[in-house]
Design a protein around this motif. Structure first.
Motif, PDB file in Angstrom:
ATOM      1  N   ILE A  42       0.841  -1.207   0.000  1.00 29.06           N
ATOM      2  CA  ILE A  42       0.000   0.000   0.000  1.00 29.06           C
ATOM      3  C   ILE A  42       0.874   1.254   0.000  1.00 29.06           C
ATOM      4  O   ILE A  42       0.605   2.226  -0.707  1.00 29.06           O
ATOM      5  N   GLY A  43       1.947   1.227   0.777  1.00 26.78           N
ATOM      6  CA  GLY A  43       2.866   2.363   0.805  1.00 26.78           C
ATOM      7  C   GLY A  43       3.543   2.598  -0.530  1.00 26.78           C
ATOM      8  O   GLY A  43       3.699   3.740  -0.967  1.00 26.78           O
ATOM      9  N   VAL A  44       3.955   1.540  -1.219  1.00 27.09           N
ATOM     10  CA  VAL A  44       4.601   1.686  -2.533  1.00 27.09           C
ATOM     11  C   VAL A  44       3.626   2.275  -3.545  1.00 27.09           C
ATOM     12  O   VAL A  44       3.974   3.180  -4.310  1.00 27.09           O
ATOM     13  N   THR A  45       2.390   1.795  -3.550  1.00 22.29           N
ATOM     14  CA  THR A  45       1.418   2.320  -4.512  1.00 22.29           C
ATOM     15  C   THR A  45       1.075   3.779  -4.202  1.00 22.29           C
ATOM     16  O   THR A  45       0.951   4.592  -5.116  1.00 22.29           O
ATOM     17  N   THR A  46       0.953   4.105  -2.927  1.00 26.43           N
ATOM     18  CA  THR A  46       0.674   5.498  -2.558  1.00 26.43           C
ATOM     19  C   THR A  46       1.843   6.401  -2.933  1.00 26.43           C
ATOM     20  O   THR A  46       1.654   7.480  -3.488  1.00 26.43           O
ATOM     21  N   PHE A  47       3.057   5.955  -2.640  1.00 25.64           N
ATOM     22  CA  PHE A  47       4.236   6.746  -2.960  1.00 25.64           C
ATOM     23  C   PHE A  47       4.355   6.965  -4.469  1.00 25.64           C
ATOM     24  O   PHE A  47       4.657   8.070  -4.925  1.00 25.64           O
ATOM     25  N   SER A  48       4.099   5.923  -5.253  1.00 25.41           N
ATOM     26  CA  SER A  48       4.238   6.069  -6.709  1.00 25.41           C
ATOM     27  C   SER A  48       3.152   6.971  -7.279  1.00 25.41           C
ATOM     28  O   SER A  48       3.404   7.724  -8.227  1.00 25.41           O
ATOM     29  N   SER A  49       1.946   6.937  -6.730  1.00 29.07           N
ATOM     30  CA  SER A  49       0.898   7.820  -7.251  1.00 29.07           C
ATOM     31  C   SER A  49       1.179   9.272  -6.882  1.00 29.07           C
ATOM     32  O   SER A  49       0.930  10.179  -7.675  1.00 29.07           O
ATOM     33  N   ILE A  50       1.730   9.515  -5.683  1.00 25.73           N
ATOM     34  CA  ILE A  50       2.080  10.883  -5.299  1.00 25.73           C
ATOM     35  C   ILE A  50       3.254  11.377  -6.133  1.00 25.73           C
ATOM     36  O   ILE A  50       3.270  12.533  -6.582  1.00 25.73           O
ATOM     37  N   ALA A  51       4.224  10.531  -6.374  1.00 26.04           N
ATOM     38  CA  ALA A  51       5.378  10.931  -7.177  1.00 26.04           C
ATOM     39  C   ALA A  51       4.962  11.227  -8.612  1.00 26.04           C
ATOM     40  O   ALA A  51       5.529  12.111  -9.263  1.00 26.04           O
ATOM     41  N   ARG A  52       3.974  10.520  -9.132  1.00 24.97           N
ATOM     42  CA  ARG A  52       3.505  10.769 -10.488  1.00 24.97           C
ATOM     43  C   ARG A  52       2.828  12.131 -10.582  1.00 24.97           C
ATOM     44  O   ARG A  52       2.937  12.827 -11.581  1.00 24.97           O
ATOM     45  N   ARG A  53       2.131  12.540  -9.520  1.00 27.75           N
ATOM     46  CA  ARG A  53       1.462  13.843  -9.527  1.00 27.75           C
ATOM     47  C   ARG A  53       2.444  14.990  -9.404  1.00 27.75           C
ATOM     48  O   ARG A  53       2.159  16.096  -9.830  1.00 27.75           O
ATOM     49  N   ARG A  54       3.597  14.750  -8.779  1.00 31.93           N
ATOM     50  CA  ARG A  54       4.566  15.816  -8.555  1.00 31.93           C
ATOM     51  C   ARG A  54       5.415  16.128  -9.774  1.00 31.93           C
ATOM     52  O   ARG A  54       6.199  17.057  -9.749  1.00 31.93           O
ATOM     53  N   ARG A  55       5.321  15.352 -10.817  1.00 31.72           N
ATOM     54  CA  ARG A  55       6.134  15.619 -12.002  1.00 31.72           C
ATOM     55  C   ARG A  55       5.800  16.984 -12.569  1.00 31.72           C
ATOM     56  O   ARG A  55       4.645  17.353 -12.726  1.00 31.72           O
ATOM     57  N   ILE A  56       6.827  17.699 -12.909  1.00 28.34           N
ATOM     58  CA  ILE A  56       6.647  19.029 -13.478  1.00 28.34           C
ATOM     59  C   ILE A  56       6.771  18.918 -14.988  1.00 28.34           C
ATOM     60  O   ILE A  56       7.769  18.421 -15.504  1.00 28.34           O
ATOM     61  N   VAL A  57       5.760  19.395 -15.664  1.00 22.83           N
ATOM     62  CA  VAL A  57       5.767  19.372 -17.120  1.00 22.83           C
ATOM     63  C   VAL A  57       6.160  20.759 -17.597  1.00 22.83           C
ATOM     64  O   VAL A  57       5.481  21.745 -17.330  1.00 22.83           O
ATOM     65  N   VAL A  58       7.266  20.828 -18.299  1.00 25.58           N
ATOM     66  CA  VAL A  58       7.753  22.100 -18.818  1.00 25.58           C
ATOM     67  C   VAL A  58       7.151  22.310 -20.198  1.00 25.58           C
ATOM     68  O   VAL A  58       7.270  21.447 -21.069  1.00 25.58           O
ATOM     69  N   PRO A  59       6.475  23.443 -20.397  1.00 29.65           N
ATOM     70  CA  PRO A  59       5.899  23.679 -21.720  1.00 29.65           C
ATOM     71  C   PRO A  59       7.001  23.861 -22.751  1.00 29.65           C
ATOM     72  O   PRO A  59       8.094  24.340 -22.442  1.00 29.65           O
ATOM     73  N   PRO A  60       6.732  23.479 -23.982  1.00 31.01           N
ATOM     74  CA  PRO A  60       7.755  23.620 -25.021  1.00 31.01           C
ATOM     75  C   PRO A  60       8.064  25.094 -25.281  1.00 31.01           C
ATOM     76  O   PRO A  60       7.203  25.955 -25.158  1.00 31.01           O
ATOM     77  N   THR A  61       9.305  25.360 -25.626  1.00 31.90           N
ATOM     78  CA  THR A  61       9.741  26.717 -25.914  1.00 31.90           C
ATOM     79  C   THR A  61       9.224  27.121 -27.294  1.00 31.90           C
ATOM     80  O   THR A  61       9.404  26.390 -28.268  1.00 31.90           O
ATOM     81  N   PRO A  62       8.594  28.288 -27.390  1.00 32.86           N
ATOM     82  CA  PRO A  62       8.089  28.702 -28.705  1.00 32.86           C
ATOM     83  C   PRO A  62       9.243  29.021 -29.656  1.00 32.86           C
ATOM     84  O   PRO A  62      10.284  29.541 -29.258  1.00 32.86           O
TER      85      PRO A  62
END
Length: 82
Positions: A42-62
Motif C-alpha cells: 500500500i505504501g509503494v502504490t501510494t508513494f508512486s501515485s504521489i510521485a507521479r502527480r509531482r512531475r513538473i511538465v515544462v511547456p515547449p519553448t516557442p
C-alpha cells in the motif's frame, strides 16, 4: 514513509511469513508478516501515485521565426571593428 521504508516492510514481512518457524504464544508470526507486506505494498502504490502527480511538465519553448540579425555591416558586429 519513503519508498525505501516500504520495501523494507515488504522484505521483513516476507521473512516473517516464509523464512521463520518461530512460535509465540498469542502471536501468529506468519499473519504479522502478511500484514507488514500488505502495508508495504500500500505504501509503494501510494508513494508512486504521489510521485507521479509531482512531475513538473515544462511547456515547449516557442520557436521565433525571423531574419537573423548577425550579419550587420556596421564594422563592429564581426569582432574586428574599431
Amino acid at each position: 514513509m519513503g519508498l525505501g521504508g516500504c520495501i523494507i516492510l515488504i522484505a521483513v514481512g516476507a521473512v516473517l511469513t516464509f523464512a521463520t518457524d518461530w512460535h509465540m504464544k498469542g502471536v501468529n508470526i506468519p499473519v504479522v508478516g502478511l500484514i507488514l507486506m500488505v502495508v508495504g505494498v500500500i505504501g509503494v502504490t501510494t508513494f508512486s501515485s504521489i510521485a507521479r502527480r509531482r512531475r513538473i511538465v515544462v511547456p515547449p519553448t516557442p520557436v521565433v521565426e525571423g531574419k537573423p540579425d548577425h550579419h550587420r555591416l556596421d564594422g563592429y558586429s564581426d569582432g574586428y571593428g574599431a
